[in-house]
Design a protein around this motif. Structure first.
Motif, PDB file in Angstrom:
ATOM      1  N   SER A 142       0.840  -1.200   0.000  1.00 44.58           N
ATOM      2  CA  SER A 142       0.000   0.000   0.000  1.00 44.58           C
ATOM      3  C   SER A 142       0.871   1.244   0.000  1.00 44.58           C
ATOM      4  N   PHE A 143       0.368   2.260  -0.680  1.00 48.44           N
ATOM      5  CA  PHE A 143       1.068   3.532  -0.765  1.00 48.44           C
ATOM      6  C   PHE A 143       0.144   4.620  -0.228  1.00 48.44           C
ATOM      7  N   ILE A 144       0.592   5.275   0.816  1.00 54.41           N
ATOM      8  CA  ILE A 144      -0.200   6.310   1.487  1.00 54.41           C
ATOM      9  C   ILE A 144       0.295   7.662   1.024  1.00 54.41           C
ATOM     10  N   GLU A 145      -0.636   8.537   0.658  1.00 52.41           N
ATOM     11  CA  GLU A 145      -0.236   9.911   0.322  1.00 52.41           C
ATOM     12  C   GLU A 145      -0.319  10.737   1.593  1.00 52.41           C
ATOM     13  N   GLY A 146       0.799  11.259   2.045  1.00 51.78           N
ATOM     14  CA  GLY A 146       0.762  12.064   3.264  1.00 51.78           C
ATOM     15  C   GLY A 146       2.159  12.368   3.758  1.00 51.78           C
ATOM     16  N   ASP A 147       2.176  13.169   4.810  1.00 49.32           N
ATOM     17  CA  ASP A 147       3.428  13.568   5.459  1.00 49.32           C
ATOM     18  C   ASP A 147       3.851  12.450   6.419  1.00 49.32           C
ATOM     19  N   VAL A 148       5.077  12.026   6.329  1.00 47.32           N
ATOM     20  CA  VAL A 148       5.544  10.952   7.218  1.00 47.32           C
ATOM     21  C   VAL A 148       5.370  11.305   8.693  1.00 47.32           C
ATOM     22  N   LEU A 149       5.426  12.590   8.999  1.00 45.32           N
ATOM     23  CA  LEU A 149       5.322  13.005  10.404  1.00 45.32           C
ATOM     24  C   LEU A 149       3.915  12.772  10.956  1.00 45.32           C
ATOM     25  N   GLU A 150       2.970  12.621  10.053  1.00 43.59           N
ATOM     26  CA  GLU A 150       1.582  12.480  10.508  1.00 43.59           C
ATOM     27  C   GLU A 150       1.077  11.043  10.457  1.00 43.59           C
ATOM     28  N   GLN A 151       1.955  10.112  10.109  1.00 44.52           N
ATOM     29  CA  GLN A 151       1.521   8.716  10.002  1.00 44.52           C
ATOM     30  C   GLN A 151       1.943   7.927  11.236  1.00 44.52           C
ATOM     31  N   ASP A 152       1.125   6.950  11.568  1.00 40.52           N
ATOM     32  CA  ASP A 152       1.454   6.056  12.678  1.00 40.52           C
ATOM     33  C   ASP A 152       2.439   4.993  12.170  1.00 40.52           C
ATOM     34  N   LEU A 153       3.617   4.953  12.755  1.00 40.70           N
ATOM     35  CA  LEU A 153       4.651   4.027  12.285  1.00 40.70           C
ATOM     36  C   LEU A 153       4.806   2.826  13.218  1.00 40.70           C
ATOM     37  N   SER A 154       3.910   2.718  14.191  1.00 39.20           N
ATOM     38  CA  SER A 154       4.166   1.786  15.293  1.00 39.20           C
ATOM     39  C   SER A 154       4.167   0.319  14.876  1.00 39.20           C
ATOM     40  N   GLU A 155       3.544  -0.019  13.754  1.00 43.68           N
ATOM     41  CA  GLU A 155       3.515  -1.443  13.379  1.00 43.68           C
ATOM     42  C   GLU A 155       4.777  -1.865  12.613  1.00 43.68           C
ATOM     43  N   ALA A 156       5.602  -0.902  12.240  1.00 43.68           N
ATOM     44  CA  ALA A 156       6.783  -1.240  11.429  1.00 43.68           C
ATOM     45  C   ALA A 156       7.790  -2.060  12.227  1.00 43.68           C
ATOM     46  N   THR A 157       8.381  -3.021  11.559  1.00 45.98           N
ATOM     47  CA  THR A 157       9.531  -3.723  12.155  1.00 45.98           C
ATOM     48  C   THR A 157      10.817  -3.311  11.440  1.00 45.98           C
ATOM     49  N   VAL A 158      10.641  -2.797  10.210  1.00 41.61           N
ATOM     50  CA  VAL A 158      11.777  -2.297   9.429  1.00 41.61           C
ATOM     51  C   VAL A 158      11.357  -0.981   8.789  1.00 41.61           C
ATOM     52  N   ILE A 159      12.212   0.032   8.920  1.00 41.80           N
ATOM     53  CA  ILE A 159      11.908   1.339   8.336  1.00 41.80           C
ATOM     54  C   ILE A 159      13.064   1.761   7.447  1.00 41.80           C
ATOM     55  N   PHE A 160      12.744   2.169   6.234  1.00 41.40           N
ATOM     56  CA  PHE A 160      13.758   2.702   5.330  1.00 41.40           C
ATOM     57  C   PHE A 160      13.534   4.204   5.177  1.00 41.40           C
ATOM     58  N   VAL A 161      14.634   4.935   5.129  1.00 38.38           N
ATOM     59  CA  VAL A 161      14.539   6.396   5.011  1.00 38.38           C
ATOM     60  C   VAL A 161      15.606   6.900   4.051  1.00 38.38           C
ATOM     61  N   TYR A 162      15.177   7.698   3.103  1.00 38.01           N
ATOM     62  CA  TYR A 162      16.131   8.438   2.260  1.00 38.01           C
ATOM     63  C   TYR A 162      15.537   9.834   2.103  1.00 38.01           C
ATOM     64  N   LEU A 163      15.806  10.669   3.115  1.00 34.83           N
ATOM     65  CA  LEU A 163      15.309  12.046   3.120  1.00 34.83           C
ATOM     66  C   LEU A 163      16.527  12.936   3.316  1.00 34.83           C
ATOM     67  N   ILE A 164      16.372  14.083   3.921  1.00 36.26           N
ATOM     68  CA  ILE A 164      17.525  14.934   4.221  1.00 36.26           C
ATOM     69  C   ILE A 164      17.701  15.028   5.731  1.00 36.26           C
ATOM     70  N   GLN A 165      18.835  15.604   6.123  1.00 35.89           N
ATOM     71  CA  GLN A 165      19.198  15.641   7.541  1.00 35.89           C
ATOM     72  C   GLN A 165      18.097  16.274   8.411  1.00 35.89           C
TER      73      GLN A 165
END
Ligand SMILES: C[S@@+](CC[C@H](N)C(=O)[O-])C[C@H]1O[C@@H](n2cnc3c(N)ncnc32)[C@H](O)[C@@H]1O
Length: 175
Positions: free
Chosen positions: A79-102
């Motif tokens: 699934s692909f969610i349109e939204g700001d990562v800061l506003e999403q619930d990430l609690s179910e993740a066991t693995v998180i990938f990030v390629y943003l800026i500092q």
């Protein structure tokens, strides 16, 4: 709602570096924060992840990823969610990938600290988390990839309130 960076895809030859640092199994729920065209998410599915979720603030990216999923017959599995990562619930993740800026990572750190379960693996391309000691670092394609496992060990320079300098739109050029 800050947009931290435009879409700059991870080069195909570097995608596997994420999975070298955080091998994915059928028990894993994988999130890509700023998922672009979905390439990390599709690879996570290929590697057998139980659930794969991409989040992106750019509607074009989300549409591209959703179309690709449909074409590959994978739209029920990712699934692909349109939204700001800061506003999403990430609690179910066991693995998180990030390629943003500092600055995006500085915004995310408190969320990681309060929301993620112990043992969650976070792999970040190019940028590190201020005040967190990575468990492993790999250099590939002239950039670094950092693995953190929650709760992370803190470094002596840990700043409880890191400066968040991102403005409404932060553009970063990756040659
Ligand atoms: C550098 S690209 C990485 C794309 C993909 N993860 C990859 O590695 O190929 C960053 C992505 O993050 C998205 N993005 C930027 N700020 C965001 C935010 N606040 N919330 C969600 N997505 C964001 C951009 O639209 C872009 O697609």
């Amino acid at each position: 709602m800050p947009k931290f960076v435009k879409w700059v895809p991870t080069p195909p030859q570097l995608i596997n570096t994420f999975f070298e640092l955080a091998p994915v199994t059928a028990d894993d729920v994988v999130y890509d924060l700023g998922s672009g065209d979905g390439r990390l998410i599709f690879t996570a599915l290929e590697k057998g992840a139980k659930k794969c979720v991409g989040i992106d603030i750019d509607p074009d990216c989300v549409n591209t990823a959703r179309e690709a999923a449909k074409k590959m017959g994978l739209d029920q599995q990712v699934s692909f969610i349109e939204g700001d990562v800061l506003e999403q619930d990430l609690s179910e993740a066991t693995v998180i990938f990030v390629y943003l800026i500092q600055s995006g990572i500085a915004f995310l750190r408190p969320k990681f600290e309060t929301e993620l379960r112990p043992g969650t693996r976070i792999v970040i391309e190019t940028y590190s988390v201020q005040g967190w000691k990575p468990v492993k670092v790999i250099e590939a394609g002239k950039r670094f990839f950092y693995l953190y496992i929650t709760p992370p060990e803190r470094t002596p320079d840990y700043d409880p309130e890191p400066s968040n300098t991102a403005t409404e739109f932060d553009w970063w050029y990756f040659p």
